[in-house]
Design a protein around this motif. Structure first.
Motif, mmCIF file in Angstrom:
data_model
loop_
_atom_site.group_PDB
_atom_site.id
_atom_site.type_symbol
_atom_site.label_atom_id
_atom_site.label_comp_id
_atom_site.label_asym_id
_atom_site.label_seq_id
_atom_site.Cartn_x
_atom_site.Cartn_y
_atom_site.Cartn_z
ATOM 1 N N MET A 1 47.032 35.834 34.085
ATOM 2 C CA MET A 1 46.192 36.686 34.903
ATOM 3 C C MET A 1 46.835 36.855 36.279
ATOM 4 N N LYS A 2 46.798 38.069 36.788
ATOM 5 C CA LYS A 2 47.391 38.359 38.092
ATOM 6 C C LYS A 2 46.566 37.743 39.214
ATOM 7 N N HIS A 3 47.252 37.178 40.173
ATOM 8 C CA HIS A 3 46.581 36.700 41.373
ATOM 9 C C HIS A 3 46.532 37.873 42.359
ATOM 10 N N PRO A 4 45.407 38.049 43.065
ATOM 11 C CA PRO A 4 45.283 39.179 43.993
ATOM 12 C C PRO A 4 46.382 39.239 45.056
ATOM 13 N N VAL A 5 46.874 38.107 45.505
ATOM 14 C CA VAL A 5 47.944 38.114 46.508
ATOM 15 C C VAL A 5 49.234 38.656 45.898
ATOM 16 N N ASP A 6 49.556 38.250 44.666
ATOM 17 C CA ASP A 6 50.756 38.756 43.996
ATOM 18 C C ASP A 6 50.656 40.268 43.794
ATOM 19 N N ALA A 7 49.471 40.741 43.419
ATOM 20 C CA ALA A 7 49.264 42.179 43.223
ATOM 21 C C ALA A 7 49.428 42.923 44.546
ATOM 22 N N VAL A 62 62.257 45.756 56.321
ATOM 23 C CA VAL A 62 60.967 45.362 56.880
ATOM 24 C C VAL A 62 60.963 43.849 57.079
ATOM 25 N N SER A 63 59.980 43.377 57.842
ATOM 26 C CA SER A 63 59.826 41.935 58.010
ATOM 27 C C SER A 63 59.049 41.386 56.817
ATOM 28 N N ILE A 64 59.125 40.102 56.610
ATOM 29 C CA ILE A 64 58.383 39.453 55.523
ATOM 30 C C ILE A 64 56.888 39.719 55.680
ATOM 31 N N SER A 65 56.406 39.712 56.902
ATOM 32 C CA SER A 65 54.972 39.896 57.143
ATOM 33 C C SER A 65 54.467 41.254 56.656
ATOM 34 N N PHE A 66 55.361 42.242 56.543
ATOM 35 C CA PHE A 66 54.965 43.565 56.055
ATOM 36 C C PHE A 66 54.243 43.465 54.712
ATOM 37 N N PHE A 67 54.699 42.571 53.857
ATOM 38 C CA PHE A 67 54.147 42.473 52.506
ATOM 39 C C PHE A 67 52.745 41.886 52.473
ATOM 40 N N PHE A 68 52.335 41.268 53.566
ATOM 41 C CA PHE A 68 51.012 40.648 53.630
ATOM 42 C C PHE A 68 50.039 41.411 54.529
ATOM 43 N N GLU A 69 50.523 42.468 55.183
ATOM 44 C CA GLU A 69 49.654 43.263 56.050
ATOM 45 C C GLU A 69 48.515 43.857 55.232
ATOM 46 N N GLY A 70 47.333 43.822 55.825
ATOM 47 C CA GLY A 70 46.162 44.381 55.161
ATOM 48 C C GLY A 70 45.511 43.449 54.169
ATOM 49 N N LEU A 71 46.026 42.253 54.028
ATOM 50 C CA LEU A 71 45.474 41.277 53.089
ATOM 51 C C LEU A 71 44.515 40.365 53.842
ATOM 52 N N SER A 72 43.264 40.378 53.442
ATOM 53 C CA SER A 72 42.274 39.512 54.080
ATOM 54 C C SER A 72 41.951 38.349 53.156
ATOM 55 N N ALA A 73 41.226 37.393 53.672
ATOM 56 C CA ALA A 73 40.811 36.246 52.853
ATOM 57 C C ALA A 73 39.967 36.728 51.678
ATOM 58 N N GLU A 74 39.160 37.749 51.926
ATOM 59 C CA GLU A 74 38.321 38.309 50.853
ATOM 60 C C GLU A 74 39.188 38.939 49.770
ATOM 61 N N ASP A 75 40.235 39.659 50.187
ATOM 62 C CA ASP A 75 41.135 40.292 49.221
ATOM 63 C C ASP A 75 41.877 39.246 48.389
ATOM 64 N N ALA A 76 42.185 38.108 49.015
ATOM 65 C CA ALA A 76 42.951 37.073 48.340
ATOM 66 C C ALA A 76 42.099 36.244 47.386
ATOM 67 N N GLU A 78 39.714 35.261 44.234
ATOM 68 C CA GLU A 78 39.851 35.601 42.816
ATOM 69 C C GLU A 78 38.942 36.752 42.395
ATOM 70 N N HIS A 79 37.840 36.977 43.117
ATOM 71 C CA HIS A 79 36.895 38.035 42.770
ATOM 72 C C HIS A 79 36.717 38.965 43.961
ATOM 73 N N PRO A 80 37.640 39.925 44.148
ATOM 74 C CA PRO A 80 37.546 40.802 45.306
ATOM 75 C C PRO A 80 36.278 41.651 45.284
ATOM 76 N N ALA A 81 35.848 42.074 46.474
ATOM 77 C CA ALA A 81 34.642 42.893 46.613
ATOM 78 C C ALA A 81 34.824 44.263 45.961
ATOM 79 N N GLN A 82 33.727 44.902 45.678
ATOM 80 C CA GLN A 82 33.733 46.240 45.082
ATOM 81 C C GLN A 82 34.230 47.267 46.094
ATOM 82 N N GLU A 83 34.742 48.382 45.580
ATOM 83 C CA GLU A 83 35.132 49.478 46.449
ATOM 84 C C GLU A 83 33.888 50.100 47.057
ATOM 85 N N LYS A 84 34.056 50.659 48.239
ATOM 86 C CA LYS A 84 32.945 51.319 48.920
ATOM 87 C C LYS A 84 33.155 52.818 48.837
#
Length: 126
Positions: A1-7, A62-76, A78-84
């Motif tokens: 199963m994909k982890h949200p951070v990897d995705a 790009v810097s390494i941090s580029f790949f993590f931009e926009g990633l919040s604790a909620e996104d990371a 296992e059960h991300p929130a629904q789209e709005k």
């Protein structure tokens, strides 16, 4: 199963590669791996090691941090929130949005500003 951070990291790799206009093959060649591995990274099926992420960041300028931009604790989680609403959860993964961005930046600056103002007015009315 994909982890949200990897995705998320994979989506950011795909986004940057696409914005630079390079293929999976070209990126793979730049970091010394096959394009199929790039494909697996971009879908989040395979995790990117720290050293490989370093190589990819250098190849994509790009810097390494580029790949993590926009990633919040909620996104990371296992059960991300629904789209709005109708807005995609990840605009960078939406092909139509990416094409619009690429096209937008090919428009001369003066006309681009007017188009931006028009879009703002239209979104306020909706």
């Amino acid at each position: 199963m994909k982890h949200p951070v990897d995705a998320h990291v994979g989506q950011r790799i795909r986004h940057r590669r696409w914005m630079l206009g390079i293929t999976q093959q070209q990126l793979g060649d730049a970091v010394g791996i096959k394009f199929q591995q790039i494909q697996k990274y971009e879908t989040g099926m395979n995790r990117v090691s720290a050293s490989r992420l370093w190589d990819i960041a250098r190849a994509l300028d790009v810097s390494i941090s580029f790949f993590f931009e926009g990633l919040s604790a909620e996104d990371a989680a296992e059960h991300p929130a629904q789209e709005k609403g109708d807005m995609p959860r990840d605009l960078m993964a939406d092909k139509e949005a990416m094409e619009l961005i690429r096209s937008y930046y090919t428009i001369p600056e003066a006309q681009r500003r007017r188009l931006f103002d028009l879009a703002r007015v239209l979104s306020d009315v909706a």
